[in-house]
Design a protein around this motif. Structure first.
Motif, PDB file in Angstrom:
ATOM      1  N   LEU A  75       0.801  -1.226   0.000  1.00 21.97           N
ATOM      2  CA  LEU A  75       0.000   0.000   0.000  1.00 21.97           C
ATOM      3  C   LEU A  75       0.833   1.274   0.000  1.00 21.97           C
ATOM      4  O   LEU A  75       0.290   2.364  -0.107  1.00 21.97           O
ATOM      5  CB  LEU A  75      -0.912   0.024   1.227  1.00 21.97           C
ATOM      6  CG  LEU A  75      -2.007  -1.023   1.260  1.00 21.97           C
ATOM      7  CD1 LEU A  75      -2.686  -1.021   2.611  1.00 21.97           C
ATOM      8  CD2 LEU A  75      -3.018  -0.758   0.161  1.00 21.97           C
ATOM      9  N   GLY A  76       2.131   1.119   0.174  1.00 25.04           N
ATOM     10  CA  GLY A  76       2.979   2.304   0.268  1.00 25.04           C
ATOM     11  C   GLY A  76       2.848   3.000   1.612  1.00 25.04           C
ATOM     12  O   GLY A  76       3.143   4.179   1.734  1.00 25.04           O
ATOM     13  N   VAL A  77       2.434   2.269   2.641  1.00 23.82           N
ATOM     14  CA  VAL A  77       2.285   2.809   3.991  1.00 23.82           C
ATOM     15  C   VAL A  77       3.627   2.679   4.683  1.00 23.82           C
ATOM     16  O   VAL A  77       4.261   1.630   4.625  1.00 23.82           O
ATOM     17  CB  VAL A  77       1.200   2.027   4.770  1.00 23.82           C
ATOM     18  CG1 VAL A  77       1.136   2.479   6.218  1.00 23.82           C
ATOM     19  CG2 VAL A  77      -0.141   2.171   4.091  1.00 23.82           C
ATOM     20  N   THR A  78       4.063   3.735   5.344  1.00 28.61           N
ATOM     21  CA  THR A  78       5.366   3.696   6.003  1.00 28.61           C
ATOM     22  C   THR A  78       5.285   3.307   7.470  1.00 28.61           C
ATOM     23  O   THR A  78       6.257   2.828   8.029  1.00 28.61           O
ATOM     24  CB  THR A  78       6.088   5.048   5.866  1.00 28.61           C
ATOM     25  OG1 THR A  78       5.261   6.071   6.412  1.00 28.61           O
ATOM     26  CG2 THR A  78       6.399   5.351   4.411  1.00 28.61           C
ATOM     27  N   GLY A  96       2.258   2.554  11.062  1.00 28.36           N
ATOM     28  CA  GLY A  96       0.908   2.541  11.604  1.00 28.36           C
ATOM     29  C   GLY A  96      -0.003   1.524  10.948  1.00 28.36           C
ATOM     30  O   GLY A  96       0.343   0.900   9.954  1.00 28.36           O
ATOM     31  N   ARG A  97      -1.166   1.362  11.529  1.00 26.82           N
ATOM     32  CA  ARG A  97      -2.130   0.391  11.028  1.00 26.82           C
ATOM     33  C   ARG A  97      -3.226   1.041  10.194  1.00 26.82           C
ATOM     34  O   ARG A  97      -4.070   0.353   9.637  1.00 26.82           O
ATOM     35  CB  ARG A  97      -2.756  -0.356  12.199  1.00 26.82           C
ATOM     36  CG  ARG A  97      -1.772  -1.287  12.883  1.00 26.82           C
ATOM     37  CD  ARG A  97      -2.439  -2.044  13.975  1.00 26.82           C
ATOM     38  NE  ARG A  97      -1.582  -3.148  14.409  1.00 26.82           N
ATOM     39  CZ  ARG A  97      -2.038  -4.243  14.951  1.00 26.82           C
ATOM     40  NH1 ARG A  97      -3.319  -4.413  15.130  1.00 26.82           N
ATOM     41  NH2 ARG A  97      -1.208  -5.193  15.311  1.00 26.82           N
ATOM     42  N   THR A  98      -3.233   2.362  10.080  1.00 26.17           N
ATOM     43  CA  THR A  98      -4.281   3.058   9.346  1.00 26.17           C
ATOM     44  C   THR A  98      -4.370   2.598   7.900  1.00 26.17           C
ATOM     45  O   THR A  98      -5.460   2.398   7.371  1.00 26.17           O
ATOM     46  CB  THR A  98      -4.042   4.585   9.395  1.00 26.17           C
ATOM     47  OG1 THR A  98      -3.950   4.981  10.755  1.00 26.17           O
ATOM     48  CG2 THR A  98      -5.157   5.337   8.716  1.00 26.17           C
ATOM     49  N   GLY A  99      -3.224   2.394   7.263  1.00 26.40           N
ATOM     50  CA  GLY A  99      -3.217   1.927   5.880  1.00 26.40           C
ATOM     51  C   GLY A  99      -3.830   0.554   5.733  1.00 26.40           C
ATOM     52  O   GLY A  99      -4.471   0.251   4.734  1.00 26.40           O
ATOM     53  N   LEU A 100      -3.651  -0.293   6.730  1.00 26.11           N
ATOM     54  CA  LEU A 100      -4.253  -1.627   6.667  1.00 26.11           C
ATOM     55  C   LEU A 100      -5.767  -1.563   6.810  1.00 26.11           C
ATOM     56  O   LEU A 100      -6.481  -2.389   6.253  1.00 26.11           O
ATOM     57  CB  LEU A 100      -3.655  -2.537   7.729  1.00 26.11           C
ATOM     58  CG  LEU A 100      -2.213  -2.941   7.473  1.00 26.11           C
ATOM     59  CD1 LEU A 100      -1.740  -3.905   8.550  1.00 26.11           C
ATOM     60  CD2 LEU A 100      -2.045  -3.569   6.108  1.00 26.11           C
ATOM     61  N   LEU A 101      -6.251  -0.573   7.523  1.00 27.48           N
ATOM     62  CA  LEU A 101      -7.700  -0.394   7.590  1.00 27.48           C
ATOM     63  C   LEU A 101      -8.244  -0.083   6.206  1.00 27.48           C
ATOM     64  O   LEU A 101      -9.287  -0.598   5.806  1.00 27.48           O
ATOM     65  CB  LEU A 101      -8.057   0.723   8.569  1.00 27.48           C
ATOM     66  CG  LEU A 101      -7.774   0.436  10.032  1.00 27.48           C
ATOM     67  CD1 LEU A 101      -8.036   1.664  10.879  1.00 27.48           C
ATOM     68  CD2 LEU A 101      -8.592  -0.733  10.526  1.00 27.48           C
ATOM     69  N   ALA A 102      -7.520   0.725   5.456  1.00 24.19           N
ATOM     70  CA  ALA A 102      -7.928   1.033   4.085  1.00 24.19           C
ATOM     71  C   ALA A 102      -7.930  -0.229   3.232  1.00 24.19           C
ATOM     72  O   ALA A 102      -8.830  -0.448   2.427  1.00 24.19           O
ATOM     73  CB  ALA A 102      -7.008   2.093   3.481  1.00 24.19           C
ATOM     74  N   LEU A 103      -6.930  -1.067   3.400  1.00 21.57           N
ATOM     75  CA  LEU A 103      -6.838  -2.336   2.661  1.00 21.57           C
ATOM     76  C   LEU A 103      -8.038  -3.215   2.978  1.00 21.57           C
ATOM     77  O   LEU A 103      -8.681  -3.757   2.093  1.00 21.57           O
ATOM     78  CB  LEU A 103      -5.545  -3.064   3.034  1.00 21.57           C
ATOM     79  CG  LEU A 103      -5.394  -4.489   2.516  1.00 21.57           C
ATOM     80  CD1 LEU A 103      -5.267  -4.478   1.000  1.00 21.57           C
ATOM     81  CD2 LEU A 103      -4.183  -5.152   3.149  1.00 21.57           C
ATOM     82  N   ALA A 104      -8.379  -3.332   4.240  1.00 20.35           N
ATOM     83  CA  ALA A 104      -9.495  -4.190   4.651  1.00 20.35           C
ATOM     84  C   ALA A 104     -10.824  -3.659   4.138  1.00 20.35           C
ATOM     85  O   ALA A 104     -11.709  -4.434   3.791  1.00 20.35           O
ATOM     86  CB  ALA A 104      -9.531  -4.306   6.163  1.00 20.35           C
TER      87      ALA A 104
END
Length: 63
Positions: free
Chosen positions: A47-50, A52-60
């Motif tokens: 996702l290009g997330v550096t 935190g878990r916020t990017g994984l919430l977007a993935l889910a």
């Protein structure tokens, strides 16, 4: 460009979105906590997330 996660990466991301810790996810999926961390890292890269878990919430939530 981000690619789709594999099935277990998606499952880990979904459990993170539900608020589970890495240890709780490992227990739920009968895998090692290190494997959970590997999936989280792979999802971050995808996702290009550096951090935190916020990017994984977007993935889910993408599916």
């Amino acid at each position: 460009m981000a690619t789709d996660p594999d099935a277990q990466e998606f499952e880990v991301a979904t459990l993170i979105a539900q608020g589970l810790s890495n240890q709780d996810i490992a227990t739920a999926l009968a895998i090692k906590e290190g494997t959970v961390k590997d999936h989280v890292e792979a999802s971050f890269k995808r996702l290009g997330v550096t951090s935190g878990r916020t990017g994984l919430l977007a993935l889910a939530r993408r599916s």
